[in-house]
Design a protein around this motif. Structure first.
Motif, PDB file in Angstrom:
ATOM      1  N   LEU A 184     -10.845  -8.677 -11.278  1.00 26.24           N
ATOM      2  CA  LEU A 184      -9.921  -7.550 -11.132  1.00 26.24           C
ATOM      3  C   LEU A 184      -8.577  -7.893 -11.780  1.00 26.24           C
ATOM      4  CD1 LEU A 184      -9.422  -4.716  -9.996  1.00 26.24           C
ATOM      5  CD2 LEU A 184      -8.556  -5.784  -7.915  1.00 26.24           C
ATOM      6  N   ALA A 185      -8.122  -9.114 -11.549  1.00 27.60           N
ATOM      7  CA  ALA A 185      -6.827  -9.518 -12.114  1.00 27.60           C
ATOM      8  C   ALA A 185      -6.870  -9.437 -13.647  1.00 27.60           C
ATOM      9  CB  ALA A 185      -6.475 -10.934 -11.650  1.00 27.60           C
ATOM     10  N   ARG A 186      -7.951  -9.953 -14.235  1.00 22.04           N
ATOM     11  CA  ARG A 186      -8.066  -9.910 -15.706  1.00 22.04           C
ATOM     12  C   ARG A 186      -7.990  -8.474 -16.213  1.00 22.04           C
ATOM     13  NH1 ARG A 186     -11.887 -13.772 -15.230  1.00 22.04           N
ATOM     14  NH2 ARG A 186     -13.633 -12.305 -15.313  1.00 22.04           N
ATOM     15  N   ALA A 187      -8.614  -7.551 -15.471  1.00 17.80           N
ATOM     16  CA  ALA A 187      -8.672  -6.168 -15.943  1.00 17.80           C
ATOM     17  C   ALA A 187      -7.346  -5.439 -15.772  1.00 17.80           C
ATOM     18  CB  ALA A 187      -9.777  -5.426 -15.192  1.00 17.80           C
ATOM     19  N   ILE A 188      -6.641  -5.713 -14.678  1.00 15.43           N
ATOM     20  CA  ILE A 188      -5.467  -4.846 -14.426  1.00 15.43           C
ATOM     21  C   ILE A 188      -4.115  -5.484 -14.750  1.00 15.43           C
ATOM     22  CG2 ILE A 188      -6.716  -3.481 -12.680  1.00 15.43           C
ATOM     23  CD1 ILE A 188      -4.900  -4.790 -10.547  1.00 15.43           C
ATOM     24  N   LEU A 189      -4.071  -6.810 -14.850  1.00 10.80           N
ATOM     25  CA  LEU A 189      -2.747  -7.414 -15.055  1.00 10.80           C
ATOM     26  C   LEU A 189      -2.069  -6.964 -16.357  1.00 10.80           C
ATOM     27  CD1 LEU A 189      -2.885 -10.972 -13.423  1.00 10.80           C
ATOM     28  CD2 LEU A 189      -1.695  -8.920 -12.642  1.00 10.80           C
ATOM     29  N   PRO A 190      -2.839  -6.774 -17.450  1.00  9.05           N
ATOM     30  CA  PRO A 190      -2.155  -6.277 -18.664  1.00  9.05           C
ATOM     31  C   PRO A 190      -1.486  -4.919 -18.423  1.00  9.05           C
ATOM     32  CG  PRO A 190      -4.358  -7.087 -19.195  1.00  9.05           C
ATOM     33  CD  PRO A 190      -4.252  -7.092 -17.704  1.00  9.05           C
ATOM     34  N   LEU A 191      -2.119  -4.062 -17.630  1.00 10.20           N
ATOM     35  CA  LEU A 191      -1.545  -2.734 -17.368  1.00 10.20           C
ATOM     36  C   LEU A 191      -0.327  -2.849 -16.455  1.00 10.20           C
ATOM     37  CD1 LEU A 191      -4.961  -0.957 -16.855  1.00 10.20           C
ATOM     38  CD2 LEU A 191      -3.352  -0.509 -18.706  1.00 10.20           C
ATOM     39  N   VAL A 192      -0.404  -3.767 -15.501  1.00 10.19           N
ATOM     40  CA  VAL A 192       0.735  -3.966 -14.600  1.00 10.19           C
ATOM     41  C   VAL A 192       1.931  -4.473 -15.412  1.00 10.19           C
ATOM     42  CG1 VAL A 192       1.581  -5.271 -12.610  1.00 10.19           C
ATOM     43  CG2 VAL A 192      -0.776  -4.398 -12.619  1.00 10.19           C
ATOM     44  N   ARG A 193       1.645  -5.421 -16.302  1.00  5.55           N
ATOM     45  CA  ARG A 193       2.721  -5.961 -17.152  1.00  5.55           C
ATOM     46  C   ARG A 193       3.377  -4.835 -17.950  1.00  5.55           C
ATOM     47  NH1 ARG A 193      -0.518  -9.516 -20.034  1.00  5.55           N
ATOM     48  NH2 ARG A 193      -1.320 -10.596 -18.237  1.00  5.55           N
ATOM     49  N   GLU A 194       2.526  -3.968 -18.496  1.00  6.17           N
ATOM     50  CA  GLU A 194       3.030  -2.856 -19.309  1.00  6.17           C
ATOM     51  C   GLU A 194       3.956  -1.945 -18.482  1.00  6.17           C
ATOM     52  OE1 GLU A 194      -0.264  -0.862 -21.229  1.00  6.17           O
ATOM     53  OE2 GLU A 194       0.962   0.945 -21.487  1.00  6.17           O
ATOM     54  N   SER A 195       3.666  -1.828 -17.197  1.00 13.98           N
ATOM     55  CA  SER A 195       4.476  -0.926 -16.357  1.00 13.98           C
ATOM     56  C   SER A 195       5.870  -1.488 -16.103  1.00 13.98           C
ATOM     57  CB  SER A 195       3.785  -0.693 -15.008  1.00 13.98           C
ATOM     58  OG  SER A 195       3.973  -1.821 -14.158  1.00 13.98           O
ATOM     59  N   GLY A 196       6.016  -2.795 -16.208  1.00 10.46           N
ATOM     60  CA  GLY A 196       7.304  -3.426 -15.926  1.00 10.46           C
ATOM     61  C   GLY A 196       7.641  -3.453 -14.444  1.00 10.46           C
ATOM     62  N   LEU A 197       6.668  -3.118 -13.580  1.00 11.96           N
ATOM     63  CA  LEU A 197       6.922  -3.051 -12.140  1.00 11.96           C
ATOM     64  C   LEU A 197       6.289  -4.241 -11.440  1.00 11.96           C
ATOM     65  CD1 LEU A 197       6.227   0.779 -11.692  1.00 11.96           C
ATOM     66  CD2 LEU A 197       8.460  -0.368 -11.833  1.00 11.96           C
ATOM     67  N   ARG A 198       6.746  -4.502 -10.222  1.00 16.62           N
ATOM     68  CA  ARG A 198       6.169  -5.614  -9.452  1.00 16.62           C
ATOM     69  C   ARG A 198       4.897  -5.141  -8.751  1.00 16.62           C
ATOM     70  NH1 ARG A 198       8.356  -9.149  -4.374  1.00 16.62           N
ATOM     71  NH2 ARG A 198       6.573 -10.575  -4.366  1.00 16.62           N
ATOM     72  N   LEU A 199       3.859  -5.948  -8.871  1.00 16.19           N
ATOM     73  CA  LEU A 199       2.558  -5.569  -8.319  1.00 16.19           C
ATOM     74  C   LEU A 199       2.521  -5.734  -6.800  1.00 16.19           C
ATOM     75  CD1 LEU A 199      -0.492  -4.902  -8.790  1.00 16.19           C
ATOM     76  CD2 LEU A 199      -0.870  -7.362  -8.986  1.00 16.19           C
ATOM     77  N   VAL A 200       1.957  -4.710  -6.141  1.00 16.46           N
ATOM     78  CA  VAL A 200       1.623  -4.803  -4.712  1.00 16.46           C
ATOM     79  C   VAL A 200       0.129  -4.550  -4.618  1.00 16.46           C
ATOM     80  CG1 VAL A 200       2.011  -3.845  -2.403  1.00 16.46           C
ATOM     81  CG2 VAL A 200       3.892  -3.881  -4.067  1.00 16.46           C
ATOM     82  N   ILE A 201      -0.597  -5.363  -3.840  1.00 20.24           N
ATOM     83  CA  ILE A 201      -2.015  -5.078  -3.585  1.00 20.24           C
ATOM     84  C   ILE A 201      -2.235  -5.044  -2.073  1.00 20.24           C
ATOM     85  CG2 ILE A 201      -2.992  -5.900  -5.763  1.00 20.24           C
ATOM     86  CD1 ILE A 201      -3.615  -8.551  -4.516  1.00 20.24           C
ATOM     87  N   GLU A 202      -3.239  -4.286  -1.657  1.00 14.22           N
ATOM     88  CA  GLU A 202      -3.465  -4.068  -0.218  1.00 14.22           C
ATOM     89  C   GLU A 202      -4.913  -4.380   0.160  1.00 14.22           C
ATOM     90  OE1 GLU A 202      -2.557   0.073   0.263  1.00 14.22           O
ATOM     91  OE2 GLU A 202      -0.421  -0.214  -0.029  1.00 14.22           O
ATOM     92  N   PRO A 203      -5.360  -5.599  -0.067  1.00 12.00           N
ATOM     93  CA  PRO A 203      -6.757  -5.904   0.233  1.00 12.00           C
ATOM     94  C   PRO A 203      -7.009  -6.027   1.733  1.00 12.00           C
ATOM     95  CG  PRO A 203      -5.604  -7.889  -0.414  1.00 12.00           C
ATOM     96  CD  PRO A 203      -4.614  -6.773  -0.548  1.00 12.00           C
ATOM     97  N   GLY A 204      -8.121  -5.495   2.177  1.00  9.61           N
ATOM     98  CA  GLY A 204      -8.512  -5.636   3.580  1.00  9.61           C
ATOM     99  C   GLY A 204      -9.857  -6.316   3.654  1.00  9.61           C
ATOM    100  N   ARG A 205     -10.884  -5.539   3.283  1.00 10.64           N
ATOM    101  CA  ARG A 205     -12.252  -6.035   3.350  1.00 10.64           C
ATOM    102  C   ARG A 205     -12.424  -7.345   2.566  1.00 10.64           C
ATOM    103  NH1 ARG A 205     -16.634  -2.279   3.882  1.00 10.64           N
ATOM    104  NH2 ARG A 205     -15.217  -0.650   3.182  1.00 10.64           N
ATOM    105  N   TYR A 206     -11.775  -7.443   1.386  1.00  7.22           N
ATOM    106  CA  TYR A 206     -11.960  -8.624   0.541  1.00  7.22           C
ATOM    107  C   TYR A 206     -11.577  -9.902   1.285  1.00  7.22           C
ATOM    108  CZ  TYR A 206     -11.855 -11.737  -3.460  1.00  7.22           C
ATOM    109  OH  TYR A 206     -12.115 -12.774  -4.318  1.00  7.22           O
ATOM    110  N   ILE A 207     -10.505  -9.806   2.063  1.00  6.46           N
ATOM    111  CA  ILE A 207     -10.029 -11.001   2.766  1.00  6.46           C
ATOM    112  C   ILE A 207     -10.839 -11.253   4.039  1.00  6.46           C
ATOM    113  CG2 ILE A 207      -8.060 -11.988   4.031  1.00  6.46           C
ATOM    114  CD1 ILE A 207      -6.196 -10.644   2.061  1.00  6.46           C
ATOM    115  N   ALA A 208     -11.089 -10.170   4.802  1.00  4.91           N
ATOM    116  CA  ALA A 208     -11.618 -10.391   6.163  1.00  4.91           C
ATOM    117  C   ALA A 208     -13.101 -10.049   6.332  1.00  4.91           C
ATOM    118  CB  ALA A 208     -10.798  -9.572   7.168  1.00  4.91           C
TER     119      ALA A 208
END
Ligand SMILES: Cc1ncc(COP(=O)(O)O)c(C=O)c1O
Length: 418
Positions: free
Chosen positions: A262-286
Protein backbone atom coordinates in the motif's frame (compact mmCIF):
# COMPACT_ATOMS: atom_id res chain seq x y z
CA UNK A 1 -9.45 -29.26 7.30
CA UNK A 2 -6.48 -26.96 6.94
CA UNK A 3 -4.48 -26.67 10.17
CA UNK A 4 -2.73 -23.75 8.56
CA UNK A 5 -1.59 -20.98 10.78
CA UNK A 6 -2.49 -17.40 9.96
CA UNK A 7 -0.04 -15.59 12.25
CA UNK A 8 3.16 -16.83 13.88
CA UNK A 9 1.99 -15.84 17.37
CA UNK A 10 -0.61 -18.66 17.19
CA UNK A 11 1.09 -22.01 16.68
CA UNK A 12 0.90 -25.59 17.92
CA UNK A 13 3.41 -26.40 20.63
CA UNK A 14 3.59 -30.09 21.57
CA UNK A 15 0.23 -30.75 19.88
CA UNK A 16 -1.60 -27.92 21.66
CA UNK A 17 -2.48 -24.54 20.17
CA UNK A 18 -0.70 -21.74 21.99
CA UNK A 19 -0.73 -17.95 21.94
CA UNK A 20 2.88 -16.80 22.05
CA UNK A 21 4.15 -19.18 24.76
CA UNK A 22 0.88 -19.80 26.60
CA UNK A 23 -1.23 -22.89 25.97
CA UNK A 24 -4.91 -22.29 25.31
CA UNK A 25 -5.69 -25.27 27.57
CA UNK A 26 -4.17 -23.34 30.44
CA UNK A 27 -6.14 -20.18 29.59
CA UNK A 28 -9.45 -22.08 29.35
CA UNK A 29 -8.72 -23.68 32.69
CA UNK A 30 -7.91 -20.40 34.38
CA UNK A 31 -10.46 -18.02 32.85
CA UNK A 32 -13.22 -20.28 31.48
CA UNK A 33 -14.90 -20.08 28.07
CA UNK A 34 -15.99 -18.42 25.86
CA UNK A 35 -12.88 -16.27 26.09
CA UNK A 36 -11.25 -13.66 23.89
CA UNK A 37 -7.47 -14.08 23.84
CA UNK A 38 -5.16 -11.41 22.40
CA UNK A 39 -1.46 -11.54 21.56
CA UNK A 40 0.35 -8.37 22.58
CA UNK A 41 3.32 -9.41 20.44
CA UNK A 42 1.13 -9.57 17.34
CA UNK A 43 -0.27 -6.09 17.95
CA UNK A 44 3.16 -4.56 18.36
CA UNK A 45 4.51 -6.42 15.32
CA UNK A 46 1.69 -5.22 13.07
CA UNK A 47 1.93 -1.63 14.28
CA UNK A 48 5.68 -1.69 13.68
CA UNK A 49 5.22 -3.13 10.18
CA UNK A 50 2.94 -0.24 9.29
CA UNK A 51 5.14 2.38 10.87
CA UNK A 52 8.18 1.03 8.98
CA UNK A 53 6.36 0.85 5.64
CA UNK A 54 5.20 4.47 5.83
CA UNK A 55 8.18 5.88 7.75
CA UNK A 56 9.44 8.22 5.01
CA UNK A 57 6.08 10.09 5.15
CA UNK A 58 6.17 10.53 8.95
CA UNK A 59 2.47 9.64 9.09
CA UNK A 60 0.08 9.97 11.97
CA UNK A 61 -1.06 6.36 12.51
CA UNK A 62 -4.51 6.57 14.08
CA UNK A 63 -5.57 3.17 15.41
CA UNK A 64 -9.27 2.85 14.61
CA UNK A 65 -10.42 2.01 18.10
CA UNK A 66 -13.87 0.88 16.92
CA UNK A 67 -12.32 -2.49 16.06
CA UNK A 68 -11.30 -3.19 19.63
CA UNK A 69 -11.84 -0.77 22.50
CA UNK A 70 -10.17 -2.75 25.24
CA UNK A 71 -7.92 -0.37 27.14
CA UNK A 72 -5.05 -2.87 27.23
CA UNK A 73 -4.94 -2.91 23.42
CA UNK A 74 -5.26 0.82 22.95
CA UNK A 75 -2.62 1.58 25.57
CA UNK A 76 -0.24 -1.01 24.09
CA UNK A 77 -0.54 0.78 20.76
CA UNK A 78 -0.28 4.22 22.40
CA UNK A 79 3.06 3.09 23.89
CA UNK A 80 4.22 2.29 20.35
CA UNK A 81 3.31 5.81 19.23
CA UNK A 82 -0.19 5.26 17.85
CA UNK A 83 -2.74 8.05 17.63
CA UNK A 84 -6.49 7.24 17.46
CA UNK A 85 -9.50 7.39 15.18
CA UNK A 86 -12.80 7.49 17.12
CA UNK A 87 -16.47 7.58 16.13
CA UNK A 88 -18.27 8.50 19.35
CA UNK A 89 -17.89 10.31 22.64
CA UNK A 90 -17.48 6.90 24.26
CA UNK A 91 -14.58 5.96 22.01
CA UNK A 92 -13.02 9.39 22.50
CA UNK A 93 -13.13 8.91 26.27
CA UNK A 94 -11.67 5.41 26.00
CA UNK A 95 -8.80 6.64 23.79
CA UNK A 96 -8.01 9.44 26.26
CA UNK A 97 -8.16 7.03 29.20
CA UNK A 98 -5.78 4.70 27.38
CA UNK A 99 -3.22 7.50 27.20
CA UNK A 100 -3.66 8.96 23.70
CA UNK A 101 -3.44 12.77 23.87
CA UNK A 102 -6.48 14.62 22.45
CA UNK A 103 -4.28 16.38 19.91
CA UNK A 104 -3.59 12.94 18.36
CA UNK A 105 -7.25 11.94 18.01
CA UNK A 106 -9.47 12.31 14.93
CA UNK A 107 -13.24 11.95 15.16
CA UNK A 108 -15.28 10.48 12.27
CA UNK A 109 -18.92 9.45 11.80
CA UNK A 110 -22.00 10.78 10.01
CA UNK A 111 -24.09 11.43 13.14
CA UNK A 112 -22.06 13.27 15.76
CA UNK A 113 -24.29 14.87 18.41
CA UNK A 114 -23.85 18.33 19.94
CA UNK A 115 -22.77 16.71 23.22
CA UNK A 116 -20.07 14.67 21.42
CA UNK A 117 -18.89 17.72 19.50
CA UNK A 118 -18.68 19.74 22.74
CA UNK A 119 -16.67 17.01 24.45
CA UNK A 120 -14.22 16.80 21.53
CA UNK A 121 -13.87 20.59 21.32
CA UNK A 122 -13.18 20.91 25.03
CA UNK A 123 -10.62 18.11 24.92
CA UNK A 124 -8.97 19.74 21.87
CA UNK A 125 -8.90 16.88 19.33
CA UNK A 126 -6.83 17.14 16.16
CA UNK A 127 -9.85 17.30 13.83
CA UNK A 128 -13.42 16.28 13.12
CA UNK A 129 -13.91 14.51 9.80
CA UNK A 130 -16.97 16.51 8.82
CA UNK A 131 -19.41 14.45 6.75
CA UNK A 132 -22.13 16.98 5.81
CA UNK A 133 -22.83 20.71 5.57
CA UNK A 134 -25.25 20.36 8.50
CA UNK A 135 -22.52 18.91 10.66
CA UNK A 136 -20.16 21.76 9.75
CA UNK A 137 -22.87 24.24 10.81
CA UNK A 138 -23.23 22.50 14.16
CA UNK A 139 -19.48 22.22 14.78
CA UNK A 140 -19.15 25.91 13.97
CA UNK A 141 -22.03 26.91 16.27
CA UNK A 142 -20.72 24.81 19.16
CA UNK A 143 -17.15 26.16 18.75
CA UNK A 144 -18.43 29.74 18.88
CA UNK A 145 -20.67 29.01 21.85
CA UNK A 146 -17.72 27.55 23.75
CA UNK A 147 -15.27 30.24 22.62
CA UNK A 148 -13.03 27.56 21.04
CA UNK A 149 -11.63 26.89 17.57
CA UNK A 150 -12.62 23.75 15.71
CA UNK A 151 -10.40 21.90 13.25
CA UNK A 152 -12.09 19.94 10.50
CA UNK A 153 -11.23 17.60 7.62
CA UNK A 154 -14.20 17.24 5.27
CA UNK A 155 -14.76 13.59 4.37
CA UNK A 156 -14.67 13.15 0.62
CA UNK A 157 -16.75 10.34 -0.84
CA UNK A 158 -14.65 9.67 -3.95
CA UNK A 159 -17.23 7.27 -5.45
CA UNK A 160 -14.87 4.34 -5.95
CA UNK A 161 -15.67 0.66 -5.59
CA UNK A 162 -13.40 -0.81 -2.89
CA UNK A 163 -14.22 -4.34 -4.15
CA UNK A 164 -15.25 -5.63 -0.77
CA UNK A 165 -18.44 -6.85 0.95
CA UNK A 166 -21.25 -4.36 0.26
CA UNK A 167 -21.86 -3.87 4.00
CA UNK A 168 -18.29 -2.60 4.50
CA UNK A 169 -18.08 -0.43 1.40
CA UNK A 170 -18.13 3.24 2.41
CA UNK A 171 -16.64 5.14 -0.53
CA UNK A 172 -19.42 4.95 -3.11
CA UNK A 173 -22.02 7.67 -3.50
CA UNK A 174 -24.79 5.19 -2.69
CA UNK A 175 -23.23 4.90 0.81
CA UNK A 176 -24.13 7.40 3.54
CA UNK A 177 -20.56 8.53 4.19
CA UNK A 178 -18.88 11.81 3.27
CA UNK A 179 -19.64 14.29 0.49
CA UNK A 180 -18.80 14.23 -3.20
CA UNK A 181 -15.76 16.14 -4.44
CA UNK A 182 -17.84 19.03 -5.79
CA UNK A 183 -19.59 19.62 -2.47
CA UNK A 184 -16.30 19.59 -0.58
CA UNK A 185 -14.91 22.08 -3.12
CA UNK A 186 -17.91 24.39 -2.46
CA UNK A 187 -17.53 23.98 1.26
CA UNK A 188 -13.84 24.87 1.02
CA UNK A 189 -14.76 28.05 -0.85
CA UNK A 190 -17.15 29.11 1.93
CA UNK A 191 -14.90 28.73 4.94
CA UNK A 192 -14.97 32.48 5.70
CA UNK A 193 -18.58 31.91 6.82
CA UNK A 194 -17.21 29.81 9.67
CA UNK A 195 -14.73 32.04 11.50
CA UNK A 196 -14.29 29.61 14.41
CA UNK A 197 -13.43 26.70 12.09
CA UNK A 198 -10.12 25.83 10.42
CA UNK A 199 -10.13 23.41 7.52
CA UNK A 200 -6.94 21.48 8.32
CA UNK A 201 -7.35 18.29 6.29
CA UNK A 202 -9.10 16.19 3.72
CA UNK A 203 -10.37 12.77 4.67
CA UNK A 204 -11.52 9.61 2.95
CA UNK A 205 -12.28 6.09 4.10
CA UNK A 206 -13.52 3.94 1.25
CA UNK A 207 -14.27 0.63 2.95
CA UNK A 208 -12.85 -2.26 4.90
CA UNK A 209 -11.13 -5.58 4.14
CA UNK A 210 -9.71 -4.13 0.89
CA UNK A 211 -7.10 -6.43 -0.63
CA UNK A 212 -5.63 -4.33 -3.45
CA UNK A 213 -4.18 -0.79 -3.47
CA UNK A 214 -6.05 0.11 -6.68
CA UNK A 215 -9.15 1.71 -5.07
CA UNK A 216 -6.92 3.82 -2.80
CA UNK A 217 -4.96 5.05 -5.81
CA UNK A 218 -8.13 5.82 -7.75
CA UNK A 219 -9.66 7.66 -4.81
CA UNK A 220 -6.49 9.69 -4.23
CA UNK A 221 -6.30 10.60 -7.90
CA UNK A 222 -9.81 12.02 -7.54
CA UNK A 223 -8.87 13.94 -4.40
CA UNK A 224 -5.54 15.44 -5.48
CA UNK A 225 -6.89 18.26 -7.69
CA UNK A 226 -9.19 19.26 -4.83
CA UNK A 227 -6.29 19.16 -2.36
CA UNK A 228 -4.21 21.37 -4.66
CA UNK A 229 -7.05 23.86 -5.07
CA UNK A 230 -7.78 24.05 -1.33
CA UNK A 231 -4.09 24.37 -0.50
CA UNK A 232 -3.91 27.41 -2.73
CA UNK A 233 -6.86 28.95 -0.93
CA UNK A 234 -6.42 27.87 2.70
CA UNK A 235 -3.10 28.07 4.52
CA UNK A 236 -4.60 25.92 7.28
CA UNK A 237 -4.70 22.76 5.12
CA UNK A 238 -2.12 20.33 6.50
CA UNK A 239 -3.34 16.69 6.51
CA UNK A 240 -4.37 14.09 3.97
CA UNK A 241 -6.22 11.32 5.80
CA UNK A 242 -6.65 8.20 3.65
CA UNK A 243 -8.64 6.25 6.27
CA UNK A 244 -8.19 2.56 7.05
CA UNK A 245 -9.51 -0.49 5.29
CA UNK A 246 -6.50 -2.71 4.65
CA UNK A 247 -7.57 -6.33 4.30
CA UNK A 248 -6.10 -9.18 6.33
CA UNK A 249 -5.95 -12.97 6.03
CA UNK A 250 -8.90 -14.81 7.50
CA UNK A 251 -7.69 -18.08 6.03
CA UNK A 252 -4.08 -19.25 5.68
CA UNK A 253 -4.47 -19.13 1.89
CA UNK A 254 -5.91 -15.59 1.73
CA UNK A 255 -4.02 -12.61 0.33
CA UNK A 256 -3.66 -9.55 2.45
CA UNK A 257 -2.86 -6.00 1.51
CA UNK A 258 0.59 -5.60 3.01
CA UNK A 259 1.57 -2.25 4.45
CA UNK A 260 4.59 -2.18 2.16
CA UNK A 261 2.48 -2.70 -0.97
CA UNK A 262 0.00 0.00 0.00
CA UNK A 263 2.81 2.39 0.89
CA UNK A 264 4.52 1.83 -2.48
CA UNK A 265 1.26 2.56 -4.29
CA UNK A 266 0.12 5.66 -2.44
CA UNK A 267 3.21 7.43 -1.14
CA UNK A 268 4.00 9.07 -4.51
CA UNK A 269 0.48 10.56 -4.53
CA UNK A 270 0.77 11.70 -0.92
CA UNK A 271 4.08 13.38 -1.74
CA UNK A 272 2.45 15.12 -4.69
CA UNK A 273 -0.26 16.51 -2.39
CA UNK A 274 2.32 18.20 -0.16
CA UNK A 275 0.19 17.22 2.86
CA UNK A 276 1.01 15.14 5.92
CA UNK A 277 -0.32 11.61 5.72
CA UNK A 278 -2.82 10.29 8.26
CA UNK A 279 -3.88 6.62 8.17
CA UNK A 280 -6.59 4.95 10.24
CA UNK A 281 -5.92 1.22 10.26
CA UNK A 282 -8.05 -0.98 12.50
CA UNK A 283 -8.40 -4.51 11.25
CA UNK A 284 -4.83 -4.55 9.88
CA UNK A 285 -3.37 -4.00 13.33
CA UNK A 286 -5.79 -5.94 15.53
CA UNK A 287 -7.68 -8.44 13.35
CA UNK A 288 -5.25 -11.30 13.70
CA UNK A 289 -4.12 -10.46 17.24
CA UNK A 290 -7.08 -12.26 18.77
CA UNK A 291 -9.11 -15.45 18.82
CA UNK A 292 -12.32 -16.56 20.44
CA UNK A 293 -11.80 -19.68 22.53
CA UNK A 294 -14.88 -21.85 22.90
CA UNK A 295 -15.74 -25.25 24.33
CA UNK A 296 -17.78 -27.92 22.59
CA UNK A 297 -21.00 -28.61 24.48
CA UNK A 298 -22.63 -31.25 22.27
CA UNK A 299 -22.21 -32.94 18.91
CA UNK A 300 -25.48 -33.89 17.23
CA UNK A 301 -26.76 -35.12 13.89
CA UNK A 302 -29.86 -33.71 12.21
CA UNK A 303 -30.62 -35.60 9.04
CA UNK A 304 -27.42 -35.69 7.06
CA UNK A 305 -25.79 -32.79 8.93
CA UNK A 306 -23.49 -32.86 11.92
CA UNK A 307 -23.71 -29.91 14.31
CA UNK A 308 -20.90 -29.10 16.69
CA UNK A 309 -22.59 -26.97 19.37
CA UNK A 310 -20.19 -24.68 21.22
CA UNK A 311 -20.56 -22.35 24.18
CA UNK A 312 -19.83 -19.17 22.16
CA UNK A 313 -22.44 -17.73 19.85
CA UNK A 314 -23.31 -14.91 17.50
CA UNK A 315 -23.70 -12.71 20.59
CA UNK A 316 -19.93 -13.05 21.09
CA UNK A 317 -18.77 -12.86 17.45
CA UNK A 318 -21.36 -11.77 14.91
CA UNK A 319 -19.24 -11.51 11.77
CA UNK A 320 -20.25 -14.89 10.25
CA UNK A 321 -24.02 -14.20 10.29
CA UNK A 322 -23.65 -10.47 9.66
CA UNK A 323 -21.26 -10.57 6.70
CA UNK A 324 -21.12 -14.26 5.84
CA UNK A 325 -17.53 -13.87 7.03
CA UNK A 326 -15.11 -16.81 7.09
CA UNK A 327 -13.24 -17.44 10.34
CA UNK A 328 -10.67 -20.20 10.44
CA UNK A 329 -11.40 -22.68 13.24
CA UNK A 330 -8.64 -24.73 14.85
CA UNK A 331 -8.84 -27.48 17.47
CA UNK A 332 -6.85 -26.59 20.58
CA UNK A 333 -5.62 -30.18 20.83
CA UNK A 334 -4.67 -31.62 17.46
CA UNK A 335 -7.20 -34.22 16.30
CA UNK A 336 -6.47 -36.60 13.42
CA UNK A 337 -9.97 -37.50 12.25
CA UNK A 338 -11.92 -35.03 10.11
CA UNK A 339 -15.70 -34.60 9.72
CA UNK A 340 -17.87 -32.31 7.62
CA UNK A 341 -20.03 -30.27 9.94
CA UNK A 342 -21.42 -26.96 11.16
CA UNK A 343 -20.09 -25.14 14.20
CA UNK A 344 -23.04 -23.42 15.85
CA UNK A 345 -23.76 -21.54 19.06
CA UNK A 346 -26.47 -21.76 21.70
CA UNK A 347 -28.39 -18.63 20.58
CA UNK A 348 -31.97 -19.15 19.44
CA UNK A 349 -31.40 -17.94 15.88
CA UNK A 350 -30.76 -20.04 12.79
CA UNK A 351 -27.82 -17.83 11.62
CA UNK A 352 -26.03 -18.46 14.93
CA UNK A 353 -23.07 -20.22 13.33
CA UNK A 354 -19.30 -19.95 13.01
CA UNK A 355 -18.87 -22.42 10.15
CA UNK A 356 -21.24 -24.22 7.80
CA UNK A 357 -20.52 -27.50 6.03
CA UNK A 358 -16.83 -27.24 6.67
CA UNK A 359 -14.21 -29.92 7.22
CA UNK A 360 -13.59 -29.89 10.93
CA UNK A 361 -11.67 -31.86 13.51
CA UNK A 362 -13.81 -34.68 14.90
CA UNK A 363 -14.17 -33.00 18.28
CA UNK A 364 -16.11 -34.33 21.26
CA UNK A 365 -17.97 -32.55 24.04
CA UNK A 366 -15.47 -30.84 26.33
CA UNK A 367 -12.92 -30.20 23.56
CA UNK A 368 -11.80 -26.66 22.81
CA UNK A 369 -11.93 -24.81 19.49
CA UNK A 370 -10.26 -21.53 18.56
CA UNK A 371 -12.16 -19.22 16.22
CA UNK A 372 -9.29 -17.28 14.69
CA UNK A 373 -8.94 -13.66 13.48
CA UNK A 374 -11.34 -12.32 16.10
CA UNK A 375 -9.27 -9.35 17.29
CA UNK A 376 -11.15 -6.77 15.20
CA UNK A 377 -14.93 -6.28 15.11
CA UNK A 378 -15.20 -9.17 17.59
CA UNK A 379 -15.83 -8.33 21.23
CA UNK A 380 -16.87 -4.76 20.33
CA UNK A 381 -19.87 -6.10 18.39
CA UNK A 382 -20.93 -8.52 21.13
CA UNK A 383 -24.34 -8.24 22.73
CA UNK A 384 -26.40 -9.56 25.61
CA UNK A 385 -29.11 -11.03 23.36
CA UNK A 386 -30.70 -14.11 24.97
CA UNK A 387 -29.40 -12.57 28.24
CA UNK A 388 -26.01 -14.03 27.61
CA UNK A 389 -23.04 -12.64 29.53
CA UNK A 390 -20.22 -11.24 27.42
CA UNK A 391 -16.95 -13.23 27.51
CA UNK A 392 -13.84 -12.25 29.42
CA UNK A 393 -10.79 -10.91 27.57
CA UNK A 394 -7.21 -11.93 28.25
CA UNK A 395 -3.94 -10.54 26.93
CA UNK A 396 -0.89 -12.74 26.45
CA UNK A 397 2.65 -11.42 26.42
CA UNK A 398 5.37 -14.05 25.97
CA UNK A 399 4.75 -16.63 28.68
CA UNK A 400 2.57 -14.40 30.84
CA UNK A 401 -1.11 -13.55 30.60
CA UNK A 402 -3.55 -11.26 32.34
CA UNK A 403 -7.27 -10.63 32.46
CA UNK A 404 -8.03 -7.34 30.69
CA UNK A 405 -11.82 -7.50 31.05
CA UNK A 406 -13.65 -9.75 33.43
CA UNK A 407 -16.47 -12.01 32.32
CA UNK A 408 -19.90 -10.44 32.73
CA UNK A 409 -22.17 -11.90 35.38
CA UNK A 410 -25.93 -12.22 35.50
CA UNK A 411 -25.87 -9.36 38.04
CA UNK A 412 -24.25 -7.17 35.33
CA UNK A 413 -27.14 -7.94 33.00
CA UNK A 414 -29.77 -6.48 35.31
CA UNK A 415 -27.66 -3.75 36.93
CA UNK A 416 -29.13 -0.83 34.97
CA UNK A 417 -32.78 -1.82 35.19
CA UNK A 418 -35.07 0.29 37.40
C1 LIG B 1 -13.54 6.41 9.33
C2 LIG B 1 -12.96 5.07 9.52
N1 LIG B 1 -11.62 4.94 9.64
C3 LIG B 1 -11.04 3.74 9.83
C4 LIG B 1 -11.79 2.58 9.91
C5 LIG B 1 -11.08 1.27 10.14
O1 LIG B 1 -11.24 0.40 9.09
P1 LIG B 1 -10.41 -0.95 9.02
O2 LIG B 1 -10.67 -1.70 10.28
O3 LIG B 1 -10.94 -1.63 7.83
O4 LIG B 1 -8.97 -0.57 8.87
C6 LIG B 1 -13.18 2.66 9.77
C7 LIG B 1 -14.00 1.45 9.80
O5 LIG B 1 -15.18 1.43 9.66
C8 LIG B 1 -13.79 3.93 9.58
O6 LIG B 1 -15.11 4.06 9.46
Amino acid sequence: MSRGIIAPEFEYQDGTLAVERVSLLELAEEYGTPLYVYSRGHLVRRYTELADAFREADPLICFSVKVNTNRALISTLAEQGAAADVVSGGELTRALQAGIPARRIVFAGVGKTAAEIDLALKEGILFFTVESEGELELVSRRARALGLRARIAPRVNPDVDPQTHRFISTGKLENKFGMDVERVRRLGAQMEQYPAVDLVGLHMHIGSQITTPDPYVLALQRMLPLAAELRGRLSSLEYLDVGGGMGIRYSPTDDELSAARLARAILPLVRESGLRLVIEPGRYIAGNCGLLLTRVLYVKENGARTFVIVDAGMTDLIRPPLYGAYHHILPVREVGEIIIGDVVGPVCETPDFFAAQRSLPAVRPGDLLAVMSAGAYGFVMSSNYNSRCRPAEVMVQGSSHRLVRRRESIADLTRLEL
